[in-house]
Design a protein around this motif. Sequence first.
Motif, PDB file in Angstrom:
ATOM      1  N   THR A 133       0.929  -1.276   0.076  1.00  0.00           N
ATOM      2  CA  THR A 133      -0.035  -0.036   0.121  1.00  0.00           C
ATOM      3  C   THR A 133       1.081   1.325   0.079  1.00  0.00           C
ATOM      4  OG1 THR A 133      -1.703  -1.203   1.443  1.00  0.00           O
ATOM      5  CG2 THR A 133      -1.959   1.135   1.283  1.00  0.00           C
ATOM      6  N   LEU A 134       1.906   1.140   0.618  1.00  0.00           N
ATOM      7  CA  LEU A 134       2.872   2.295   0.828  1.00  0.00           C
ATOM      8  C   LEU A 134       3.601   2.789  -0.613  1.00  0.00           C
ATOM      9  CD1 LEU A 134       4.438   1.761   4.280  1.00  0.00           C
ATOM     10  CD2 LEU A 134       2.462   3.118   3.817  1.00  0.00           C
ATOM     11  N   LEU A 135       4.227   1.546  -0.997  1.00  0.00           N
ATOM     12  CA  LEU A 135       4.709   1.717  -2.525  1.00  0.00           C
ATOM     13  C   LEU A 135       3.767   2.225  -3.560  1.00  0.00           C
ATOM     14  CD1 LEU A 135       6.933   0.384  -0.957  1.00  0.00           C
ATOM     15  CD2 LEU A 135       7.389  -0.933  -3.212  1.00  0.00           C
ATOM     16  N   THR A 136       2.282   1.850  -3.341  1.00  0.00           N
ATOM     17  CA  THR A 136       1.284   2.330  -4.507  1.00  0.00           C
ATOM     18  C   THR A 136       0.846   3.773  -4.192  1.00  0.00           C
ATOM     19  OG1 THR A 136       0.345  -0.055  -4.388  1.00  0.00           O
ATOM     20  CG2 THR A 136      -0.851   1.693  -5.192  1.00  0.00           C
ATOM     21  N   LEU A 137       0.871   4.086  -2.773  1.00  0.00           N
ATOM     22  CA  LEU A 137       0.583   5.604  -2.471  1.00  0.00           C
ATOM     23  C   LEU A 137       1.675   6.467  -3.025  1.00  0.00           C
ATOM     24  CD1 LEU A 137      -1.258   7.332  -0.670  1.00  0.00           C
ATOM     25  CD2 LEU A 137       0.333   6.995   1.225  1.00  0.00           C
ATOM     26  N   LEU A 138       2.866   6.008  -2.881  1.00  0.00           N
ATOM     27  CA  LEU A 138       3.873   6.982  -3.500  1.00  0.00           C
ATOM     28  C   LEU A 138       3.716   7.090  -4.897  1.00  0.00           C
ATOM     29  CD1 LEU A 138       7.079   5.829  -1.181  1.00  0.00           C
ATOM     30  CD2 LEU A 138       5.616   7.946  -0.990  1.00  0.00           C
ATOM     31  N   GLU A 139       3.521   5.699  -5.645  1.00  0.00           N
ATOM     32  CA  GLU A 139       3.515   6.095  -7.217  1.00  0.00           C
ATOM     33  C   GLU A 139       2.393   6.858  -7.440  1.00  0.00           C
ATOM     34  OE1 GLU A 139       1.734   5.194 -10.945  1.00  0.00           O
ATOM     35  OE2 GLU A 139       0.816   4.232  -9.170  1.00  0.00           O
ATOM     36  N   ARG A 140       1.241   6.756  -6.718  1.00  0.00           N
ATOM     37  CA  ARG A 140       0.115   7.718  -6.892  1.00  0.00           C
ATOM     38  C   ARG A 140       0.327   9.118  -6.840  1.00  0.00           C
ATOM     39  NH1 ARG A 140      -5.252   5.110  -7.066  1.00  0.00           N
ATOM     40  NH2 ARG A 140      -4.975   2.997  -7.923  1.00  0.00           N
ATOM     41  N   ARG A 141       1.250   9.531  -5.887  1.00  0.00           N
ATOM     42  CA  ARG A 141       1.305  10.821  -5.573  1.00  0.00           C
ATOM     43  C   ARG A 141       2.712  11.347  -6.579  1.00  0.00           C
ATOM     44  NH1 ARG A 141       1.701  11.304   0.980  1.00  0.00           N
ATOM     45  NH2 ARG A 141      -0.545  11.147   1.526  1.00  0.00           N
ATOM     46  N   GLY A 142       3.084  10.587  -7.450  1.00  0.00           N
ATOM     47  CA  GLY A 142       3.929  10.891  -8.531  1.00  0.00           C
ATOM     48  C   GLY A 142       5.543  10.720  -8.159  1.00  0.00           C
ATOM     49  N   ARG A 143       5.817  10.079  -7.104  1.00  0.00           N
ATOM     50  CA  ARG A 143       7.298   9.418  -7.002  1.00  0.00           C
ATOM     51  C   ARG A 143       7.700   8.438  -7.920  1.00  0.00           C
ATOM     52  NH1 ARG A 143      11.050   7.099  -2.743  1.00  0.00           N
ATOM     53  NH2 ARG A 143      12.724   8.724  -2.479  1.00  0.00           N
ATOM     54  N   LEU A 144       8.760   8.679  -8.435  1.00  0.00           N
ATOM     55  CA  LEU A 144       9.226   7.684  -9.279  1.00  0.00           C
ATOM     56  C   LEU A 144       9.302   6.348  -8.682  1.00  0.00           C
ATOM     57  CD1 LEU A 144      12.100   9.453 -11.595  1.00  0.00           C
ATOM     58  CD2 LEU A 144       9.531   9.349 -11.872  1.00  0.00           C
ATOM     59  N   PRO A 145       8.824   5.142  -9.541  1.00  0.00           N
ATOM     60  CA  PRO A 145       8.926   3.901  -8.934  1.00  0.00           C
ATOM     61  C   PRO A 145      10.393   3.376  -8.693  1.00  0.00           C
ATOM     62  CG  PRO A 145       8.293   3.669 -11.160  1.00  0.00           C
ATOM     63  CD  PRO A 145       8.279   5.005 -10.748  1.00  0.00           C
ATOM     64  N   GLN A 146      11.648   3.897  -9.615  1.00  0.00           N
ATOM     65  CA  GLN A 146      12.896   3.497  -9.449  1.00  0.00           C
ATOM     66  C   GLN A 146      13.236   3.933  -8.053  1.00  0.00           C
ATOM     67  OE1 GLN A 146      11.505   5.415 -12.007  1.00  0.00           O
ATOM     68  NE2 GLN A 146      13.112   5.603 -13.631  1.00  0.00           N
ATOM     69  N   HIS A 147      12.977   5.343  -7.552  1.00  0.00           N
ATOM     70  CA  HIS A 147      13.473   5.860  -6.522  1.00  0.00           C
ATOM     71  C   HIS A 147      12.793   4.935  -5.198  1.00  0.00           C
ATOM     72  CE1 HIS A 147      14.152   9.955  -8.125  1.00  0.00           C
ATOM     73  NE2 HIS A 147      14.743   9.059  -9.123  1.00  0.00           N
ATOM     74  N   THR A 148      11.538   4.837  -5.310  1.00  0.00           N
ATOM     75  CA  THR A 148      10.673   4.140  -4.337  1.00  0.00           C
ATOM     76  C   THR A 148      11.555   2.692  -3.951  1.00  0.00           C
ATOM     77  OG1 THR A 148       8.890   5.230  -4.612  1.00  0.00           O
ATOM     78  CG2 THR A 148       8.683   3.150  -3.498  1.00  0.00           C
ATOM     79  N   TYR A 149      11.748   2.003  -5.179  1.00  0.00           N
ATOM     80  CA  TYR A 149      12.208   0.576  -4.878  1.00  0.00           C
ATOM     81  C   TYR A 149      13.571   0.576  -4.256  1.00  0.00           C
ATOM     82  CZ  TYR A 149      12.763  -4.255  -5.589  1.00  0.00           C
ATOM     83  OH  TYR A 149      12.720  -5.576  -5.541  1.00  0.00           O
ATOM     84  N   LEU A 150      14.332   1.776  -4.601  1.00  0.00           N
ATOM     85  CA  LEU A 150      15.646   1.606  -4.172  1.00  0.00           C
ATOM     86  C   LEU A 150      15.794   2.033  -2.596  1.00  0.00           C
ATOM     87  CD1 LEU A 150      17.638   3.715  -7.019  1.00  0.00           C
ATOM     88  CD2 LEU A 150      17.932   1.309  -6.326  1.00  0.00           C
ATOM     89  N   ASP A 151      14.963   2.753  -2.090  1.00  0.00           N
ATOM     90  CA  ASP A 151      14.813   3.245  -0.755  1.00  0.00           C
ATOM     91  C   ASP A 151      14.216   1.986   0.046  1.00  0.00           C
ATOM     92  OD1 ASP A 151      15.675   5.781  -0.904  1.00  0.00           O
ATOM     93  OD2 ASP A 151      13.753   6.338  -1.273  1.00  0.00           O
TER      94      ASP A 151
END
Length: 374
Positions: free
Chosen positions: A27-45
């Motif tokens: 849910t947290l990863l999906t929330l960030l994607e919906r808010r426009g954060r790049l999935p590459q950045h999210t996955y690295l974190d």
Amino acid sequence: MPIAVEDRGGAIALILESLSLLGTWPTLLTLLERRGRLPQHTYLDYSITNLLAAVVIAVKFGQAGATRPGVPDFFTQLRQIQDNWPSVLMAMAGGSVLGLGILFSQYAWAFAGLSVTNIICSSMTVVVGTTINYFLDGRINRADVLFPGVACFLIAVFLGAAVHSSNARDDEQKLSMKNANIELSSDVSDEAKLLPDPEEPKDGKEDGYSASNKPKPWTAEYIIHVEGRRSIKVFGSHRLLGLSLAFLAGACSSLFSSAINLAINDQWHTLRKGVPHLVLYTAFFYFSVSCFVLGFCVNVWFLYHPMAGVPASTIGAYARDWNGRHWALLAGLLCGFGNGFQFMGGKAAGYAAADAVQALPLVSTFWGVILFGE
């Protein structure tokens, strides 16, 4: 001596806690994607704290107490890799397939939705993984209880696919009825948004957007609004794309628990006689390292060669992107501890029974409906 869960009551408690954690972190990863954060950045974190959780579990529980014959502690087993390398490779294979599954899932969550993707992935994991684990565990679980549940998950695979197709048709109908000049393609621009971003003032005024004109879920305005903000643009994609990604994620994820089972219990007798089996925590550490290496390397490559219409980025841009980073780091911790608790519970209750955590769509669907209007 490494700490082990011996009774089934404790194992069930760990499995239930794992279910909650593993149902929440997507849910947290999906929330960030919906808010426009790049999935590459999210996955690295996410991958950094996911590995950190594995290290904490391995050192805290795998190094506790005195070593006894046949049950070496965590650091002792790390030095025995020349003897136990077949089990190490099996654990790393499990981490690699899970890493691939999460990579596919991250894009499937955008194209198919959080609820549908997790239902398909979890159901495939149960159908394939639980069946394999049942035989690897020496049939310690009751087949008359286990396999009717597996059959229900098999039905859920087809129901999930049907729900996705139905949702896609509904969205297409809503958008076709909406008389809006939008380009339904993967390069939807900010100018295509019908509604302003709630975080951006309209014409320099703070009162240009308010909760009163916020689009309602399940409406065409809401769909267009989400598309305008999100980082993975899904308009114009074929409805089979989301299903294909979900099935690929499920196919990969269905094998990881069986690989861990083989790494710990060595049912294929790959270790030489007298070599201790991998302790759970050592296997989980190698599992998490391989998952981290694969996911980190692939997403660094995605920074410069993105897919699904996601903008390109750089290592420097990633390092400077603190928008939502705390949520991505939290997601990694939840996933890491969730996987660890699942394996700890599986050691006592059997890995076929531990696959009960694949009921996690009960949790993620709740979040999907509440947060994303699915």
